[in-house]
Design a protein around this motif. Structure first.
Motif, PDB file in Angstrom:
ATOM      1  N   UNK A 170      -6.715   8.509  10.690  1.00  6.35           N
ATOM      2  CA  UNK A 170      -7.750   7.801  11.423  1.00  6.35           C
ATOM      3  C   UNK A 170      -8.734   8.786  12.045  1.00  6.35           C
ATOM      4  N   UNK A 171     -10.014   8.446  11.970  1.00  8.66           N
ATOM      5  CA  UNK A 171     -11.076   9.284  12.527  1.00  8.66           C
ATOM      6  C   UNK A 171     -11.979   8.415  13.394  1.00  8.66           C
ATOM      7  N   UNK A 172     -12.539   9.032  14.444  1.00  7.37           N
ATOM      8  CA  UNK A 172     -13.370   8.296  15.389  1.00  7.37           C
ATOM      9  C   UNK A 172     -14.854   8.355  15.066  1.00  7.37           C
ATOM     10  N   UNK A 173     -15.259   9.254  14.163  1.00  4.67           N
ATOM     11  CA  UNK A 173     -16.678   9.355  13.829  1.00  4.67           C
ATOM     12  C   UNK A 173     -16.846   9.847  12.397  1.00  4.67           C
ATOM     13  N   UNK A 174     -18.090   9.840  11.936  1.00  4.79           N
ATOM     14  CA  UNK A 174     -18.377  10.177  10.537  1.00  4.79           C
ATOM     15  C   UNK A 174     -18.003  11.621  10.209  1.00  4.79           C
ATOM     16  N   UNK A 175     -18.255  12.536  11.119  1.00  5.46           N
ATOM     17  CA  UNK A 175     -17.946  13.943  10.838  1.00  5.46           C
ATOM     18  C   UNK A 175     -16.440  14.160  10.651  1.00  5.46           C
TER      19      UNK A 175
ATOM     20  N   UNK B  75      -8.397   5.635  -0.661  1.00  6.14           N
ATOM     21  CA  UNK B  75      -9.247   4.627  -0.021  1.00  6.14           C
ATOM     22  C   UNK B  75      -9.917   5.225   1.213  1.00  6.14           C
ATOM     23  N   UNK B  76     -11.169   4.824   1.430  1.00  7.17           N
ATOM     24  CA  UNK B  76     -11.864   5.091   2.689  1.00  7.17           C
ATOM     25  C   UNK B  76     -12.312   3.746   3.235  1.00  7.17           C
ATOM     26  N   UNK B  77     -11.879   3.448   4.459  1.00 10.20           N
ATOM     27  CA  UNK B  77     -12.335   2.254   5.168  1.00 10.20           C
ATOM     28  C   UNK B  77     -13.197   2.772   6.304  1.00 10.20           C
ATOM     29  N   UNK B  78     -14.473   2.412   6.299  1.00  9.13           N
ATOM     30  CA  UNK B  78     -15.416   3.029   7.228  1.00  9.13           C
ATOM     31  C   UNK B  78     -16.315   2.013   7.910  1.00  9.13           C
ATOM     32  N   UNK B  79     -16.344   2.086   9.234  1.00  9.83           N
ATOM     33  CA  UNK B  79     -17.304   1.316  10.019  1.00  9.83           C
ATOM     34  C   UNK B  79     -18.701   1.826   9.658  1.00  9.83           C
ATOM     35  N   UNK B  80     -19.673   0.954   9.666  1.00  5.62           N
ATOM     36  CA  UNK B  80     -21.047   1.358   9.378  1.00  5.62           C
ATOM     37  C   UNK B  80     -21.708   1.950  10.618  1.00  5.62           C
ATOM     38  N   UNK B  81     -21.554   1.274  11.748  1.00  6.76           N
ATOM     39  CA  UNK B  81     -22.188   1.719  12.991  1.00  6.76           C
ATOM     40  C   UNK B  81     -21.280   2.702  13.718  1.00  6.76           C
ATOM     41  N   UNK B  82     -21.561   3.970  13.530  1.00  5.34           N
ATOM     42  CA  UNK B  82     -20.792   5.034  14.169  1.00  5.34           C
ATOM     43  C   UNK B  82     -21.734   5.881  15.008  1.00  5.34           C
ATOM     44  N   UNK B  83     -21.204   6.553  16.029  1.00  5.01           N
ATOM     45  CA  UNK B  83     -22.071   7.420  16.834  1.00  5.01           C
ATOM     46  C   UNK B  83     -22.559   8.621  16.013  1.00  5.01           C
ATOM     47  N   UNK B  84     -23.711   9.108  16.324  1.00  2.48           N
ATOM     48  CA  UNK B  84     -24.329  10.288  15.688  1.00  2.48           C
ATOM     49  C   UNK B  84     -24.694  10.014  14.232  1.00  2.48           C
ATOM     50  N   UNK B  85     -23.733   9.988  13.335  1.00  2.67           N
ATOM     51  CA  UNK B  85     -23.988   9.736  11.918  1.00  2.67           C
ATOM     52  C   UNK B  85     -23.293   8.435  11.518  1.00  2.67           C
ATOM     53  N   UNK B  86     -23.971   7.603  10.741  1.00  2.45           N
ATOM     54  CA  UNK B  86     -23.384   6.311  10.384  1.00  2.45           C
ATOM     55  C   UNK B  86     -22.524   6.391   9.127  1.00  2.45           C
TER      56      UNK B  86
ATOM     57  N   UNK C 292       0.823  -1.212   0.000  1.00  2.00           N
ATOM     58  CA  UNK C 292       0.000   0.000   0.000  1.00  2.00           C
ATOM     59  C   UNK C 292       0.857   1.262   0.000  1.00  2.00           C
ATOM     60  N   UNK C 293       2.079   1.130  -0.453  1.00  2.00           N
ATOM     61  CA  UNK C 293       2.971   2.286  -0.513  1.00  2.00           C
ATOM     62  C   UNK C 293       2.370   3.370  -1.411  1.00  2.00           C
ATOM     63  N   UNK C 294       2.440   4.617  -0.968  1.00  2.00           N
ATOM     64  CA  UNK C 294       1.923   5.774  -1.694  1.00  2.00           C
ATOM     65  C   UNK C 294       0.395   5.849  -1.700  1.00  2.00           C
ATOM     66  N   UNK C 295      -0.272   5.048  -0.888  1.00  2.00           N
ATOM     67  CA  UNK C 295      -1.736   5.043  -0.826  1.00  2.00           C
ATOM     68  C   UNK C 295      -2.180   5.830   0.408  1.00  2.00           C
ATOM     69  N   UNK C 296      -3.097   6.768   0.204  1.00  2.00           N
ATOM     70  CA  UNK C 296      -3.663   7.528   1.314  1.00  2.00           C
ATOM     71  C   UNK C 296      -5.005   6.919   1.685  1.00  2.00           C
ATOM     72  N   UNK C 297      -5.149   6.603   2.972  1.00  2.00           N
ATOM     73  CA  UNK C 297      -6.353   5.938   3.464  1.00  2.00           C
ATOM     74  C   UNK C 297      -6.955   6.753   4.605  1.00  2.00           C
ATOM     75  N   UNK C 298      -8.254   7.014   4.500  1.00  2.00           N
ATOM     76  CA  UNK C 298      -8.998   7.559   5.635  1.00  2.00           C
ATOM     77  C   UNK C 298      -9.700   6.371   6.278  1.00  2.00           C
ATOM     78  N   UNK C 299      -9.394   6.148   7.547  1.00  2.00           N
ATOM     79  CA  UNK C 299      -9.942   5.043   8.316  1.00  2.00           C
ATOM     80  C   UNK C 299     -10.899   5.615   9.351  1.00  2.00           C
ATOM     81  N   UNK C 300     -12.162   5.207   9.299  1.00  2.00           N
ATOM     82  CA  UNK C 300     -13.174   5.714  10.221  1.00  2.00           C
ATOM     83  C   UNK C 300     -13.688   4.538  11.053  1.00  2.00           C
ATOM     84  N   UNK C 301     -13.358   4.572  12.333  1.00  2.00           N
ATOM     85  CA  UNK C 301     -13.717   3.490  13.261  1.00  2.00           C
ATOM     86  C   UNK C 301     -13.853   4.085  14.655  1.00  2.00           C
ATOM     87  N   UNK C 302     -15.003   3.882  15.292  1.00  2.00           N
ATOM     88  CA  UNK C 302     -15.220   4.484  16.600  1.00  2.00           C
ATOM     89  C   UNK C 302     -14.570   3.721  17.748  1.00  2.00           C
ATOM     90  N   UNK C 303     -14.289   2.442  17.572  1.00  2.00           N
ATOM     91  CA  UNK C 303     -13.638   1.679  18.630  1.00  2.00           C
ATOM     92  C   UNK C 303     -12.133   1.968  18.618  1.00  2.00           C
TER      93      UNK C 303
END
Length: 136
Positions: free
Chosen positions: A38-43, A56-67, A7-18
Motif C-alpha cells: 500500500x502507498x499513500x501517494x503517486x511517488x 495489479x495496480x489499484x490507484x486512486x485518481x485524485x492524489x496529492x502532488x501527482x495524480x 487473489x492467491x499469488x497475486x501481487x497488488x500495489x494499492x495507491x490511496x491517499x485516504x
C-alpha cells in the motif's frame, strides 16, 4: 467473502491517499490471498510498482502532488521499456462523470471503479482480470 482465496499469488500495489480507505481495501485484498503493498501517494506507488512489477495496480485518481494519471503513464512507459507484460490497472475514484472514465481508459487503466468500491465486485473484477492476463 466466500472462503475461496481468489487473489492467491497475486501481487497488488494499492495507491490511496485516504488512510482508512487504504487500510480497508488492503484488508479486503489480503483476505483474498493477495500480497498488497500500500502507498499513500503517486511517488510511493511508482516506486513500489517499478520495483515489484505487480500483477495489479489499484490507484486512486485524485492524489496529492501527482495524480493517478501520472502514475499510470510512468508505469506504462517502464513496462514498454523493459518488455514486461502490462499490470492490470484499476482506477478508483469518487468522480462519477463519464469524462473521467474515458480519460482513465485512454491514459492506460484497464478498469474504472467508482468509490466507494464494493469489495466483492472489486475482488471479482481483479480475479477475472488477472485470469485473463494469464491467458493472454
Amino acid at each position: 467473502m466466500n472462503g475461496l482465496m481468489r487473489l492467491e499469488q497475486v501481487t497488488i500495489v494499492l495507491v490511496e491517499d485516504d488512510p482508512s480507505s487504504r487500510q480497508s481495501l488492503a484488508m479486503v485484498l489480503e483476505a483474498e490471498g493477495a500480497r498488497v503493498v500500500a502507498a499513500a501517494d503517486a511517488e510511493e506507488g511508482i516506486e513500489a510498482a517499478l520495483s515489484l512489477a505487480p500483477d495489479v495496480v489499484v490507484c486512486d485518481i485524485d492524489l496529492p502532488a501527482m495524480d493517478g494519471f501520472y502514475l499510470i503513464q510512468r508505469l506504462r512507459e517502464d513496462e514498454i521499456r523493459s518488455g514486461r507484460s502490462p499490470a492490470v490497472a484499476v482506477a478508483i475514484t469518487g468522480h462519477a462523470d463519464e469524462a473521467y472514465r474515458l480519460r482513465s481508459i485512454g491514459e492506460g487503466f484497464h478498469h474504472f471503479v467508482r468509490k466507494p468500491a464494493d469489495p466483492e465486485r472489486l475482488v471479482a473484477l481483479l480475479a477475472d482480470a488477472v485470469d485473463a492476463r494469464a491467458l493472454g
